[in-house]
Write a protein that holds these residues in place. Structure first.
Motif, PDB file in Angstrom:
ATOM      1  N   ARG A 133       0.817  -1.222   0.000  1.00  0.00           N
ATOM      2  CA  ARG A 133       0.000   0.000   0.000  1.00  0.00           C
ATOM      3  C   ARG A 133       0.850   1.271   0.000  1.00  0.00           C
ATOM      4  O   ARG A 133       0.325   2.348  -0.259  1.00  0.00           O
ATOM      5  N   ALA A 134       2.135   1.165   0.304  1.00  0.00           N
ATOM      6  CA  ALA A 134       2.971   2.359   0.463  1.00  0.00           C
ATOM      7  C   ALA A 134       3.650   2.730  -0.848  1.00  0.00           C
ATOM      8  O   ALA A 134       4.430   1.956  -1.405  1.00  0.00           O
ATOM      9  N   ASP A 135       3.353   3.923  -1.354  1.00  0.00           N
ATOM     10  CA  ASP A 135       3.980   4.419  -2.574  1.00  0.00           C
ATOM     11  C   ASP A 135       5.297   5.110  -2.254  1.00  0.00           C
ATOM     12  O   ASP A 135       5.460   5.726  -1.193  1.00  0.00           O
ATOM     13  N   TRP A 136       6.239   5.022  -3.180  1.00  0.00           N
ATOM     14  CA  TRP A 136       7.522   5.706  -3.027  1.00  0.00           C
ATOM     15  C   TRP A 136       7.349   7.188  -3.310  1.00  0.00           C
ATOM     16  O   TRP A 136       6.456   7.603  -4.050  1.00  0.00           O
ATOM     17  N   ASN A 137       8.232   8.011  -2.696  1.00  0.00           N
ATOM     18  CA  ASN A 137       8.044   9.463  -2.791  1.00  0.00           C
ATOM     19  C   ASN A 137       8.734  10.117  -3.991  1.00  0.00           C
ATOM     20  O   ASN A 137       8.391  11.230  -4.367  1.00  0.00           O
ATOM     21  N   PHE A 138       9.742   9.477  -4.576  1.00  0.00           N
ATOM     22  CA  PHE A 138      10.439   9.994  -5.753  1.00  0.00           C
ATOM     23  C   PHE A 138      11.002  11.404  -5.546  1.00  0.00           C
ATOM     24  O   PHE A 138      11.116  12.187  -6.491  1.00  0.00           O
ATOM     25  N   ILE A 139      11.379  11.726  -4.304  1.00  0.00           N
ATOM     26  CA  ILE A 139      11.876  13.063  -4.020  1.00  0.00           C
ATOM     27  C   ILE A 139      13.266  13.294  -4.618  1.00  0.00           C
ATOM     28  O   ILE A 139      13.501  14.290  -5.299  1.00  0.00           O
ATOM     29  N   ARG A 140      14.189  12.375  -4.346  1.00  0.00           N
ATOM     30  CA  ARG A 140      15.537  12.562  -4.878  1.00  0.00           C
ATOM     31  C   ARG A 140      15.558  12.154  -6.348  1.00  0.00           C
ATOM     32  O   ARG A 140      15.180  11.039  -6.707  1.00  0.00           O
ATOM     33  N   GLN A 141      16.010  13.061  -7.190  1.00  0.00           N
ATOM     34  CA  GLN A 141      15.979  12.853  -8.629  1.00  0.00           C
ATOM     35  C   GLN A 141      17.314  12.294  -9.128  1.00  0.00           C
ATOM     36  O   GLN A 141      18.364  12.919  -8.951  1.00  0.00           O
ATOM     37  N   PRO A 142      17.296  11.127  -9.770  1.00  0.00           N
ATOM     38  CA  PRO A 142      18.549  10.577 -10.282  1.00  0.00           C
ATOM     39  C   PRO A 142      18.989  11.257 -11.574  1.00  0.00           C
ATOM     40  O   PRO A 142      18.179  11.834 -12.308  1.00  0.00           O
ATOM     41  N   ASP A 143      20.280  11.159 -11.854  1.00  0.00           N
ATOM     42  CA  ASP A 143      20.802  11.627 -13.139  1.00  0.00           C
ATOM     43  C   ASP A 143      20.398  10.656 -14.246  1.00  0.00           C
ATOM     44  O   ASP A 143      20.049  11.060 -15.353  1.00  0.00           O
ATOM     45  N   PHE A 144      20.468   9.349 -13.911  1.00  0.00           N
ATOM     46  CA  PHE A 144      20.130   8.305 -14.872  1.00  0.00           C
ATOM     47  C   PHE A 144      19.370   7.183 -14.179  1.00  0.00           C
ATOM     48  O   PHE A 144      19.599   6.909 -12.999  1.00  0.00           O
ATOM     49  N   VAL A 145      18.474   6.553 -14.933  1.00  0.00           N
ATOM     50  CA  VAL A 145      17.829   5.316 -14.508  1.00  0.00           C
ATOM     51  C   VAL A 145      18.268   4.242 -15.498  1.00  0.00           C
ATOM     52  O   VAL A 145      18.060   4.387 -16.710  1.00  0.00           O
ATOM     53  N   VAL A 146      18.893   3.191 -14.987  1.00  0.00           N
ATOM     54  CA  VAL A 146      19.378   2.095 -15.820  1.00  0.00           C
ATOM     55  C   VAL A 146      18.441   0.905 -15.638  1.00  0.00           C
ATOM     56  O   VAL A 146      18.242   0.436 -14.511  1.00  0.00           O
ATOM     57  N   ILE A 147      17.866   0.418 -16.735  1.00  0.00           N
ATOM     58  CA  ILE A 147      16.894  -0.669 -16.689  1.00  0.00           C
ATOM     59  C   ILE A 147      17.493  -1.913 -17.347  1.00  0.00           C
ATOM     60  O   ILE A 147      18.024  -1.840 -18.462  1.00  0.00           O
ATOM     61  N   ASN A 148      17.386  -3.040 -16.660  1.00  0.00           N
ATOM     62  CA  ASN A 148      17.830  -4.327 -17.211  1.00  0.00           C
ATOM     63  C   ASN A 148      16.728  -5.347 -16.921  1.00  0.00           C
ATOM     64  O   ASN A 148      16.720  -6.004 -15.879  1.00  0.00           O
ATOM     65  N   LEU A 149      15.771  -5.434 -17.806  1.00  0.00           N
ATOM     66  CA  LEU A 149      14.619  -6.324 -17.667  1.00  0.00           C
ATOM     67  C   LEU A 149      14.330  -6.993 -19.006  1.00  0.00           C
ATOM     68  O   LEU A 149      14.685  -6.450 -20.058  1.00  0.00           O
ATOM     69  N   GLY A 150      13.665  -8.132 -18.965  1.00  0.00           N
ATOM     70  CA  GLY A 150      13.249  -8.790 -20.195  1.00  0.00           C
ATOM     71  C   GLY A 150      13.554 -10.271 -20.249  1.00  0.00           C
ATOM     72  O   GLY A 150      12.866 -11.029 -20.949  1.00  0.00           O
ATOM     73  N   SER A 151      14.572 -10.717 -19.491  1.00  0.00           N
ATOM     74  CA  SER A 151      14.918 -12.141 -19.512  1.00  0.00           C
ATOM     75  C   SER A 151      13.759 -13.003 -19.038  1.00  0.00           C
ATOM     76  O   SER A 151      13.473 -14.069 -19.609  1.00  0.00           O
ATOM     77  N   ASN A 152      13.073 -12.568 -17.998  1.00  0.00           N
ATOM     78  CA  ASN A 152      11.951 -13.354 -17.469  1.00  0.00           C
ATOM     79  C   ASN A 152      10.725 -13.267 -18.368  1.00  0.00           C
ATOM     80  O   ASN A 152       9.945 -14.221 -18.456  1.00  0.00           O
ATOM     81  N   ASP A 153      10.559 -12.128 -19.041  1.00  0.00           N
ATOM     82  CA  ASP A 153       9.478 -12.023 -20.020  1.00  0.00           C
ATOM     83  C   ASP A 153       9.648 -13.085 -21.103  1.00  0.00           C
ATOM     84  O   ASP A 153       8.684 -13.752 -21.507  1.00  0.00           O
ATOM     85  N   MET A 154      10.892 -13.239 -21.588  1.00  0.00           N
ATOM     86  CA  MET A 154      11.138 -14.218 -22.650  1.00  0.00           C
ATOM     87  C   MET A 154      10.811 -15.637 -22.205  1.00  0.00           C
ATOM     88  O   MET A 154      10.345 -16.453 -22.989  1.00  0.00           O
ATOM     89  N   ASP A 155      11.043 -15.919 -20.928  1.00  0.00           N
ATOM     90  CA  ASP A 155      10.729 -17.255 -20.402  1.00  0.00           C
ATOM     91  C   ASP A 155       9.230 -17.529 -20.389  1.00  0.00           C
ATOM     92  O   ASP A 155       8.809 -18.695 -20.442  1.00  0.00           O
ATOM     93  N   LYS A 156       8.436 -16.480 -20.281  1.00  0.00           N
ATOM     94  CA  LYS A 156       7.009 -16.675 -19.989  1.00  0.00           C
ATOM     95  C   LYS A 156       6.046 -16.088 -21.025  1.00  0.00           C
ATOM     96  O   LYS A 156       4.829 -16.217 -20.866  1.00  0.00           O
TER      97      LYS A 156
END
Length: 342
Positions: free
Chosen positions: A219-242
Motif C-alpha cells: 500500500r505504500a507508494d515511493w516518494n520519488f523526491i531525490r531525482q537521479p541523473d540516470f535510470v538504468v533498466i535491465n529487464l526482459g529475460s523473465n518475459d522471454m521465459d514466460k
C-alpha cells in the motif's frame, strides 16, 4: 565518554535505496540499500536490529559492512536468519576517534525484512555523510540483484541450490560496481523472476515500480523526491521465459518497455533512461532497442546499451567475472553521458 543509545531517526544517518521508518525501525528493503553514519567514539559499536527472514528459503540475509572505508570479512559473519529483535556488533575495541560506518544489504526484498532500531556506542554521533553529487537508479531482476554471482563449480556445495542467497552478493553486480566507480549514490529496484509484462513472479515491474517495497507493504507508494541523473533498466529475460504461456509476443514486451519508460520519466523528468540489455540471452535486444527508438532515442534522453552475455554463475546467471565486465561497459557508457552533460 559514556555509552549511549541513539534511536534511529532522520538526521542521524544517511540512507541509500528505497527505505521507510516502520514500527520495527528503519527498513532496508532492497538490494544495495545502505545505512551510513559517523561518530566520534571508542570501543564497541552495536546496532539494535529486527530480522524476519523465514528459514524455508534456505534463507540468510547478508550484508557488506565497511568501517572507515574498509570492507570487513568474512561475509558469513554478517548473515542473519529467523525472526527476532537482536543486536548486531559492527565493531569491537575501536580506538578513540572519528569513524564512519556503512551497512549494505546484499539480498533482495523477498529474502526477508531487515530493520535498524538503534545505534549503541561510547561517544557521540557526528553529521552523517552527505549525498554525493551523482545519483543513479537501477531497475531490474535477478541479474541486478546478483543471483548466482558467487557460485563457481569448483567451490559449490552440492546440497545448496546454485541460486541460493549463499551464492548471491548484490553489492557485486554490474550496477553497484559501476556506480561505485562513478562515485555515485544509487538505488536498486529489482527482484529475481520479475518481468516487464510477465515473468516468474505473479506481479510485474509495471505494477510494482511505484511502490516503496511491494514485498513488505503493498500500500505504500515511493516518494520519488531525490531525482537521479540516470535510470538504468535491465529487464526482459523473465518475459522471454514466460511470454508464450501468457499469450504474449516480443512486440508486447516492447510496448511494455515503452510504457515503463514513460512511467519512470513521469517521476524523473530530467533523468536519462538507459536500457542496458543482453546479459542473459539476447533474443529481446532488437525489440528493446526499438523501444528506445520509439521513445525518441538520445535526443529525448533515452539510450540503449548492449551488454555481454554471461551465464557461468549459479542457475545460468552471470558470474562475478561477467558482472565485472559489464560493470566496466556501463561505467564507460555513463561516464561519457556525464561528460556530455557537464
Amino acid at each position: 565518554m559514556e555509552e549511549s543509545i541513539f534511536l534511529v531517526q532522520p538526521g542521524i544517518y544517511k540512507a541509500q535505496g528505497r527505505n521507510s521508518i516502520t514500527v520495527n525501525g528503519l527498513a532496508l528493503d532492497c538490494t544495495g540499500s545502505t545505512f551510513e553514519f559517523a561518530a566520534f567514539c571508542k570501543g564497541d559499536v552495536t546496532l539494535g536490529i529486527y530480522v524476519d527472514a523465514p528459514e524455508a528459503y534456505e534463507n540468510r540475509l547478508y550484508f557488506s559492512v565497511y568501517i572507515d572505508g574498509q570492507l570487513l570479512e568474512p561475509r558469513e559473519k554478517y548473515g542473519f536468519g529467523g525472526t527476532r529483535k537482536t543486536e548486531f556488533v559492527l565493531a569491537r575495541d575501536l580506538e578513540e576517534g572519528y569513524h564512519t560506518f556503512s551497512i549494505i544489504r546484499q539480498n533482495e526484498s523477498e529474502t526477508g525484512e531487515f530493520c535498524i532500531r538503534y545505534i549503541m556506542l561510547t561517544g557521540r554521533l557526528q553529521t552523517p555523510p552527505r549525498d554525493r553529487e551523482r545519483y543513479i537508479e537501477f531497475v531490474g531482476d535477478s541479474i541486478t540483484t546478483g543471483i548466482g554471482n558467487l557460485y563457481t563449480p569448483e567451490a559449490r556445495d552440492p546440497s545448496i541450490d546454485p541460486k541460493s542467497k549463499v551464492y548471491q552478493d548484490g553489492t557485486q553486480t554490474y550496477a553497484i560496481l559501476a556506480a561505485r566507480r562513478l562515485r555515485a549514490d544509487c538505488s536498486v529496484v529489482a527482484q529475481q523472476g520479475i518481468g516487464i509484462i510477465c515473468g516468474w513472479q505473479p506481479h510485474t515491474m509495471l505494477e510494482t515500480y511505484e511502490m516503496t517495497c511491494y514485498q513488505r507493504n503493498r500500500r505504500a507508494d515511493w516518494n520519488f523526491i531525490r531525482q537521479p541523473d540516470f535510470v538504468v533498466i535491465n529487464l526482459g529475460s523473465n518475459d522471454m521465459d514466460k511470454i508464450e504461456e501468457n499469450g504474449k509476443t516480443p512486440v508486447d514486451v516492447q510496448a511494455g518497455a515503452v510504457h515503463l519508460s514513460r512511467i519512470i520519466r513521469g517521476h524523473y523528468p530530467s533523468a536519462g533512461i538507459v536500457w542496458a540489455m543482453g546479459m542473459i540471452g539476447q533474443q529481446l535486444c532488437p525489440y528493446l532497442r526499438a523501444a528506445v527508438e520509439e521513445l525518441g532515442g538520445a535526443e529525448n534522453g533515452y539510450y540503449y546499451l548492449q551488454l555481454e552475455s554471461d551465464t557461468a554463475g549459479g542457475g545460468g546467471h552471470p558470474s562475478l567475472a561477467g558482472q565485472r565486465r559489464n560493470a566496466e561497459l556501463l561505467y564507460e557508457f555513463l561516464k561519457k553521458l556525464y561528460e556530455e552533460r557537464a
